[in-house]
Design a protein around this motif. Structure first.
Motif, PDB file in Angstrom:
ATOM      1  N   GLN A  51      -0.402   0.807  -9.677  1.00  0.00           N
ATOM      2  CA  GLN A  51       0.907   0.608  -9.054  1.00  0.00           C
ATOM      3  C   GLN A  51       0.766   0.350  -7.555  1.00  0.00           C
ATOM      4  O   GLN A  51       1.454  -0.515  -6.999  1.00  0.00           O
ATOM      5  CB  GLN A  51       1.791   1.829  -9.317  1.00  0.00           C
ATOM      6  N   SER A  55      14.004   1.237  -5.411  1.00  0.00           N
ATOM      7  CA  SER A  55      13.412   2.402  -6.062  1.00  0.00           C
ATOM      8  C   SER A  55      14.379   3.391  -6.689  1.00  0.00           C
ATOM      9  O   SER A  55      13.951   4.473  -7.101  1.00  0.00           O
ATOM     10  CB  SER A  55      12.561   3.146  -5.025  1.00  0.00           C
ATOM     11  N   TYR A  64       4.674   6.405  -6.795  1.00  0.00           N
ATOM     12  CA  TYR A  64       3.670   5.794  -7.667  1.00  0.00           C
ATOM     13  C   TYR A  64       2.735   6.887  -8.173  1.00  0.00           C
ATOM     14  O   TYR A  64       2.374   7.804  -7.425  1.00  0.00           O
ATOM     15  CB  TYR A  64       2.869   4.730  -6.919  1.00  0.00           C
ATOM     16  N   THR A 123      10.143   2.649  -1.462  1.00  0.00           N
ATOM     17  CA  THR A 123       9.387   2.622  -2.707  1.00  0.00           C
ATOM     18  C   THR A 123       9.569   3.904  -3.518  1.00  0.00           C
ATOM     19  O   THR A 123       9.830   4.972  -2.971  1.00  0.00           O
ATOM     20  CB  THR A 123       7.890   2.415  -2.433  1.00  0.00           C
ATOM     21  N   TYR A 169       8.303  -1.228  -9.035  1.00  0.00           N
ATOM     22  CA  TYR A 169       7.265  -0.996 -10.032  1.00  0.00           C
ATOM     23  C   TYR A 169       6.726  -2.313 -10.598  1.00  0.00           C
ATOM     24  O   TYR A 169       5.784  -2.298 -11.384  1.00  0.00           O
ATOM     25  CB  TYR A 169       7.807  -0.140 -11.175  1.00  0.00           C
TER      26      TYR A 169
END
Length: 311
Positions: free
Chosen positions: A183, A133, A178, A175, A145
Protein backbone atom coordinates in the motif's frame (compact mmCIF):
# COMPACT_ATOMS: atom_id res chain seq x y z
CA UNK A 1 4.94 22.99 -5.69
CA UNK A 2 4.56 25.36 -2.75
CA UNK A 3 5.80 24.75 0.77
CA UNK A 4 3.56 24.95 3.79
CA UNK A 5 4.29 26.70 7.06
CA UNK A 6 2.65 25.63 10.33
CA UNK A 7 4.10 27.37 13.36
CA UNK A 8 3.72 26.34 16.09
CA UNK A 9 3.64 22.81 14.62
CA UNK A 10 0.30 21.88 16.17
CA UNK A 11 -3.19 22.00 14.68
CA UNK A 12 -6.57 20.33 14.52
CA UNK A 13 -7.27 17.88 11.75
CA UNK A 14 -10.44 17.77 9.69
CA UNK A 15 -13.15 16.33 11.94
CA UNK A 16 -16.69 16.88 13.25
CA UNK A 17 -15.20 19.35 15.75
CA UNK A 18 -14.24 21.70 12.91
CA UNK A 19 -17.66 21.92 11.30
CA UNK A 20 -19.02 25.39 12.03
CA UNK A 21 -17.67 28.90 11.74
CA UNK A 22 -17.70 29.09 15.52
CA UNK A 23 -15.60 25.91 15.75
CA UNK A 24 -13.02 27.37 13.39
CA UNK A 25 -13.00 30.77 15.09
CA UNK A 26 -12.16 29.19 18.45
CA UNK A 27 -9.30 27.24 16.91
CA UNK A 28 -8.03 30.31 15.05
CA UNK A 29 -7.96 32.40 18.23
CA UNK A 30 -5.52 30.04 19.97
CA UNK A 31 -1.85 30.96 20.10
CA UNK A 32 -1.07 27.23 20.35
CA UNK A 33 -2.36 26.29 16.88
CA UNK A 34 -0.22 26.98 13.84
CA UNK A 35 -3.03 26.31 11.35
CA UNK A 36 -6.75 25.54 11.32
CA UNK A 37 -8.29 22.72 9.29
CA UNK A 38 -11.91 22.65 8.17
CA UNK A 39 -14.16 19.63 8.13
CA UNK A 40 -14.20 17.94 4.72
CA UNK A 41 -16.68 19.60 2.37
CA UNK A 42 -18.22 18.82 -0.99
CA UNK A 43 -18.19 21.36 -3.80
CA UNK A 44 -21.80 22.38 -4.32
CA UNK A 45 -23.94 20.81 -1.60
CA UNK A 46 -23.59 19.85 2.01
CA UNK A 47 -23.32 16.16 2.80
CA UNK A 48 -26.73 14.82 3.91
CA UNK A 49 -25.76 14.49 7.55
CA UNK A 50 -28.24 12.42 9.56
CA UNK A 51 -27.69 12.27 13.34
CA UNK A 52 -29.56 8.95 13.49
CA UNK A 53 -26.87 7.19 11.44
CA UNK A 54 -23.85 9.53 11.60
CA UNK A 55 -22.54 9.33 15.14
CA UNK A 56 -19.47 9.10 17.34
CA UNK A 57 -18.60 7.66 20.73
CA UNK A 58 -15.56 8.16 22.92
CA UNK A 59 -13.82 5.05 24.22
CA UNK A 60 -11.90 5.37 27.47
CA UNK A 61 -9.21 6.43 27.88
CA UNK A 62 -8.35 8.16 24.59
CA UNK A 63 -10.00 6.55 21.57
CA UNK A 64 -13.14 7.13 19.53
CA UNK A 65 -15.26 5.48 16.87
CA UNK A 66 -17.41 7.32 14.35
CA UNK A 67 -19.70 6.72 11.40
CA UNK A 68 -19.63 10.28 10.05
CA UNK A 69 -19.51 11.25 6.42
CA UNK A 70 -18.59 14.76 5.33
CA UNK A 71 -19.62 18.24 6.37
CA UNK A 72 -23.24 19.37 6.07
CA UNK A 73 -21.81 22.64 4.71
CA UNK A 74 -20.48 23.03 1.15
CA UNK A 75 -17.13 24.55 0.20
CA UNK A 76 -18.49 28.08 -0.18
CA UNK A 77 -19.56 28.05 3.49
CA UNK A 78 -15.97 27.56 4.59
CA UNK A 79 -14.59 30.21 2.25
CA UNK A 80 -17.03 32.82 3.56
CA UNK A 81 -16.50 31.66 7.17
CA UNK A 82 -12.74 32.06 6.89
CA UNK A 83 -13.15 35.55 5.47
CA UNK A 84 -15.42 36.48 8.37
CA UNK A 85 -13.06 35.02 10.98
CA UNK A 86 -10.05 36.94 9.66
CA UNK A 87 -12.03 40.16 9.25
CA UNK A 88 -13.56 39.98 12.72
CA UNK A 89 -10.11 39.51 14.29
CA UNK A 90 -9.25 43.07 13.25
CA UNK A 91 -5.70 41.97 12.45
CA UNK A 92 -3.79 40.60 9.47
CA UNK A 93 -4.15 36.86 9.03
CA UNK A 94 -1.91 35.09 11.57
CA UNK A 95 -2.07 31.45 10.47
CA UNK A 96 -3.10 29.47 7.37
CA UNK A 97 -6.34 27.58 6.91
CA UNK A 98 -6.31 24.03 5.57
CA UNK A 99 -9.48 23.58 3.56
CA UNK A 100 -10.47 19.93 3.31
CA UNK A 101 -12.42 18.81 0.24
CA UNK A 102 -13.33 15.58 -1.49
CA UNK A 103 -15.10 14.19 -4.54
CA UNK A 104 -14.28 12.65 -7.92
CA UNK A 105 -10.99 13.85 -9.46
CA UNK A 106 -12.60 16.36 -11.81
CA UNK A 107 -14.68 17.84 -8.98
CA UNK A 108 -11.71 18.01 -6.63
CA UNK A 109 -9.85 19.92 -9.32
CA UNK A 110 -12.68 22.47 -9.44
CA UNK A 111 -12.56 22.75 -5.63
CA UNK A 112 -8.82 23.43 -5.66
CA UNK A 113 -9.24 25.98 -8.42
CA UNK A 114 -11.98 27.79 -6.51
CA UNK A 115 -9.89 27.81 -3.34
CA UNK A 116 -6.89 29.13 -5.27
CA UNK A 117 -8.82 31.89 -7.05
CA UNK A 118 -10.46 32.91 -3.77
CA UNK A 119 -7.17 32.89 -1.84
CA UNK A 120 -5.50 34.96 -4.57
CA UNK A 121 -8.33 37.49 -4.74
CA UNK A 122 -8.69 37.87 -0.96
CA UNK A 123 -4.95 37.59 -0.18
CA UNK A 124 -5.62 34.71 2.21
CA UNK A 125 -3.10 32.03 3.14
CA UNK A 126 -4.77 28.67 2.55
CA UNK A 127 -3.91 25.09 1.67
CA UNK A 128 -6.15 22.48 0.04
CA UNK A 129 -6.28 19.04 1.62
CA UNK A 130 -7.85 16.30 -0.48
CA UNK A 131 -9.55 13.73 1.74
CA UNK A 132 -8.94 10.40 0.03
CA UNK A 133 -9.48 8.30 3.12
CA UNK A 134 -12.96 8.39 4.67
CA UNK A 135 -14.00 4.77 5.36
CA UNK A 136 -17.65 5.49 6.18
CA UNK A 137 -19.22 6.18 2.76
CA UNK A 138 -21.14 3.12 1.49
CA UNK A 139 -20.09 1.99 -2.00
CA UNK A 140 -17.33 4.61 -2.12
CA UNK A 141 -14.06 3.10 -0.86
CA UNK A 142 -11.17 5.41 0.07
CA UNK A 143 -9.34 6.33 -3.17
CA UNK A 144 -5.95 6.37 -1.43
CA UNK A 145 -5.97 2.55 -1.33
CA UNK A 146 -5.96 2.46 -5.15
CA UNK A 147 -2.94 3.51 -7.21
CA UNK A 148 -5.10 4.18 -10.26
CA UNK A 149 -7.45 6.40 -8.24
CA UNK A 150 -4.51 8.29 -6.77
CA UNK A 151 -3.09 8.84 -10.25
CA UNK A 152 -6.46 10.07 -11.55
CA UNK A 153 -6.49 12.74 -8.84
CA UNK A 154 -2.86 13.67 -9.44
CA UNK A 155 -3.39 13.91 -13.20
CA UNK A 156 -6.31 16.31 -12.81
CA UNK A 157 -4.42 18.44 -10.30
CA UNK A 158 -1.30 18.56 -12.46
CA UNK A 159 -3.39 19.71 -15.41
CA UNK A 160 -4.91 22.42 -13.21
CA UNK A 161 -1.47 23.65 -12.19
CA UNK A 162 -0.51 24.01 -15.84
CA UNK A 163 -3.60 25.87 -16.96
CA UNK A 164 -4.55 27.99 -13.96
CA UNK A 165 -4.30 31.75 -14.29
CA UNK A 166 -3.54 32.15 -10.57
CA UNK A 167 -1.04 30.37 -8.32
CA UNK A 168 -2.44 27.08 -7.06
CA UNK A 169 -2.49 26.79 -3.28
CA UNK A 170 -0.35 24.06 -1.71
CA UNK A 171 -2.10 20.70 -2.08
CA UNK A 172 -2.11 17.83 0.38
CA UNK A 173 -3.52 14.31 0.49
CA UNK A 174 -5.11 12.87 3.62
CA UNK A 175 -4.34 9.17 3.65
CA UNK A 176 -5.91 6.22 5.46
CA UNK A 177 -3.93 3.90 7.70
CA UNK A 178 -1.88 1.57 5.52
CA UNK A 179 -1.23 -1.87 6.98
CA UNK A 180 1.23 -3.52 4.60
CA UNK A 181 4.14 -2.43 2.42
CA UNK A 182 2.45 -2.74 -0.98
CA UNK A 183 0.00 0.00 0.00
CA UNK A 184 2.86 2.39 0.76
CA UNK A 185 4.51 1.41 -2.52
CA UNK A 186 1.39 2.34 -4.48
CA UNK A 187 1.17 5.74 -2.79
CA UNK A 188 4.78 6.65 -3.50
CA UNK A 189 4.62 5.26 -7.03
CA UNK A 190 1.64 7.48 -7.80
CA UNK A 191 3.35 10.54 -6.31
CA UNK A 192 6.53 9.88 -8.31
CA UNK A 193 4.50 9.69 -11.51
CA UNK A 194 3.31 13.25 -10.89
CA UNK A 195 6.10 15.04 -9.02
CA UNK A 196 5.51 18.58 -7.87
CA UNK A 197 1.75 18.24 -7.35
CA UNK A 198 1.54 17.37 -3.66
CA UNK A 199 3.15 19.52 -0.96
CA UNK A 200 2.04 17.60 2.12
CA UNK A 201 0.48 14.36 3.32
CA UNK A 202 -1.73 14.11 6.40
CA UNK A 203 -1.30 10.63 7.86
CA UNK A 204 -3.54 9.12 9.05
CA UNK A 205 -7.31 9.22 8.94
CA UNK A 206 -9.44 6.72 10.87
CA UNK A 207 -9.18 2.94 10.55
CA UNK A 208 -12.29 1.58 8.87
CA UNK A 209 -14.38 -1.52 9.49
CA UNK A 210 -14.21 -1.11 13.26
CA UNK A 211 -16.98 -2.24 15.59
CA UNK A 212 -17.59 -1.80 19.29
CA UNK A 213 -20.49 -3.33 21.16
CA UNK A 214 -22.05 -1.71 24.19
CA UNK A 215 -20.92 -3.11 27.53
CA UNK A 216 -23.15 -5.96 28.66
CA UNK A 217 -25.03 -6.16 25.38
CA UNK A 218 -24.82 -7.12 21.74
CA UNK A 219 -25.81 -3.79 20.20
CA UNK A 220 -23.25 -1.58 18.42
CA UNK A 221 -22.25 1.49 20.41
CA UNK A 222 -23.00 3.72 17.39
CA UNK A 223 -25.35 3.58 14.42
CA UNK A 224 -24.08 3.77 10.85
CA UNK A 225 -25.31 4.33 7.31
CA UNK A 226 -24.65 0.66 6.55
CA UNK A 227 -26.91 -0.37 9.42
CA UNK A 228 -24.12 -2.41 11.04
CA UNK A 229 -22.62 0.05 13.52
CA UNK A 230 -19.27 -0.34 11.81
CA UNK A 231 -17.25 2.86 11.63
CA UNK A 232 -13.82 4.44 11.76
CA UNK A 233 -11.57 3.88 14.75
CA UNK A 234 -9.52 6.85 15.93
CA UNK A 235 -7.52 8.11 18.87
CA UNK A 236 -5.16 6.15 21.07
CA UNK A 237 -6.15 2.75 19.65
CA UNK A 238 -4.56 3.59 16.29
CA UNK A 239 -1.63 5.65 17.56
CA UNK A 240 1.04 2.96 16.96
CA UNK A 241 -0.33 2.32 13.46
CA UNK A 242 -0.38 6.04 12.65
CA UNK A 243 3.16 6.46 13.96
CA UNK A 244 4.26 3.58 11.74
CA UNK A 245 2.59 5.22 8.74
CA UNK A 246 4.31 8.55 9.31
CA UNK A 247 7.65 6.82 9.85
CA UNK A 248 7.35 4.63 6.75
CA UNK A 249 6.06 7.34 4.41
CA UNK A 250 8.78 9.75 5.56
CA UNK A 251 11.53 7.18 4.95
CA UNK A 252 10.16 6.32 1.52
CA UNK A 253 9.83 9.95 0.46
CA UNK A 254 13.40 10.62 1.57
CA UNK A 255 14.66 7.70 -0.52
CA UNK A 256 12.97 8.91 -3.70
CA UNK A 257 15.23 9.96 -6.56
CA UNK A 258 12.96 12.93 -7.23
CA UNK A 259 13.60 16.10 -5.22
CA UNK A 260 9.94 17.11 -5.40
CA UNK A 261 9.01 13.89 -3.63
CA UNK A 262 11.67 14.35 -0.97
CA UNK A 263 10.27 17.82 -0.31
CA UNK A 264 6.78 16.58 0.58
CA UNK A 265 6.15 17.10 4.29
CA UNK A 266 3.93 15.09 6.62
CA UNK A 267 1.31 16.23 9.10
CA UNK A 268 1.17 13.43 11.65
CA UNK A 269 -2.23 12.52 13.09
CA UNK A 270 -3.74 9.59 14.90
CA UNK A 271 -4.06 9.15 18.63
CA UNK A 272 -2.15 12.18 19.85
CA UNK A 273 -3.68 13.21 23.15
CA UNK A 274 -0.72 14.50 25.15
CA UNK A 275 2.78 15.89 24.82
CA UNK A 276 4.28 12.40 24.58
CA UNK A 277 2.19 11.56 21.51
CA UNK A 278 3.11 14.93 20.02
CA UNK A 279 6.81 14.28 20.59
CA UNK A 280 6.58 10.78 19.13
CA UNK A 281 4.99 12.11 15.94
CA UNK A 282 7.68 14.76 15.60
CA UNK A 283 10.42 12.19 16.17
CA UNK A 284 9.24 9.91 13.35
CA UNK A 285 9.15 12.73 10.83
CA UNK A 286 5.99 14.84 11.17
CA UNK A 287 6.60 18.52 10.42
CA UNK A 288 3.40 19.29 12.37
CA UNK A 289 0.98 17.28 14.50
CA UNK A 290 -2.81 17.17 14.22
CA UNK A 291 -5.50 16.31 16.78
CA UNK A 292 -9.12 15.25 16.37
CA UNK A 293 -10.33 12.81 19.04
CA UNK A 294 -8.49 14.70 21.79
CA UNK A 295 -10.06 17.94 20.60
CA UNK A 296 -13.54 16.40 20.64
CA UNK A 297 -13.17 14.82 24.06
CA UNK A 298 -11.18 17.48 25.87
CA UNK A 299 -11.83 20.75 24.08
CA UNK A 300 -9.51 23.38 22.63
CA UNK A 301 -7.54 23.61 25.89
CA UNK A 302 -5.65 20.48 24.82
CA UNK A 303 -3.56 22.52 22.37
CA UNK A 304 -2.28 24.91 25.05
CA UNK A 305 -1.51 21.96 27.30
CA UNK A 306 0.53 20.09 24.71
CA UNK A 307 2.41 23.11 23.41
CA UNK A 308 3.32 24.33 26.88
CA UNK A 309 4.79 20.96 27.87
CA UNK A 310 6.39 20.43 24.45
CA UNK A 311 8.38 23.64 24.39
Amino acid sequence: MSRINISPPLLNTSSPWATTQDDLAKLYSLSSTGAVATRTSLLYDGFPDDPSIHQHAFISPSSSINSYGYSPHPLKYYLSSIESIIKSSGQPQKKPFIISVTGPPSVVSICVNEISEWAHKESISAYAEINLSCPNIPNDPPPAYSESDLKDHLSELQALQHKSEVPIVPIGFKTPPYTYQHQFDKLVSALEAYPGVVSFITATNTLGNSLLLADGGLDPIIASASGTGVGGLAGGSIHPLSLGNVFTIRKMLDKSSKREIQDIVIIGAGGVSDVHGYQRMRKVGAVAVGLATALGSRGVEIFDEILKLGE
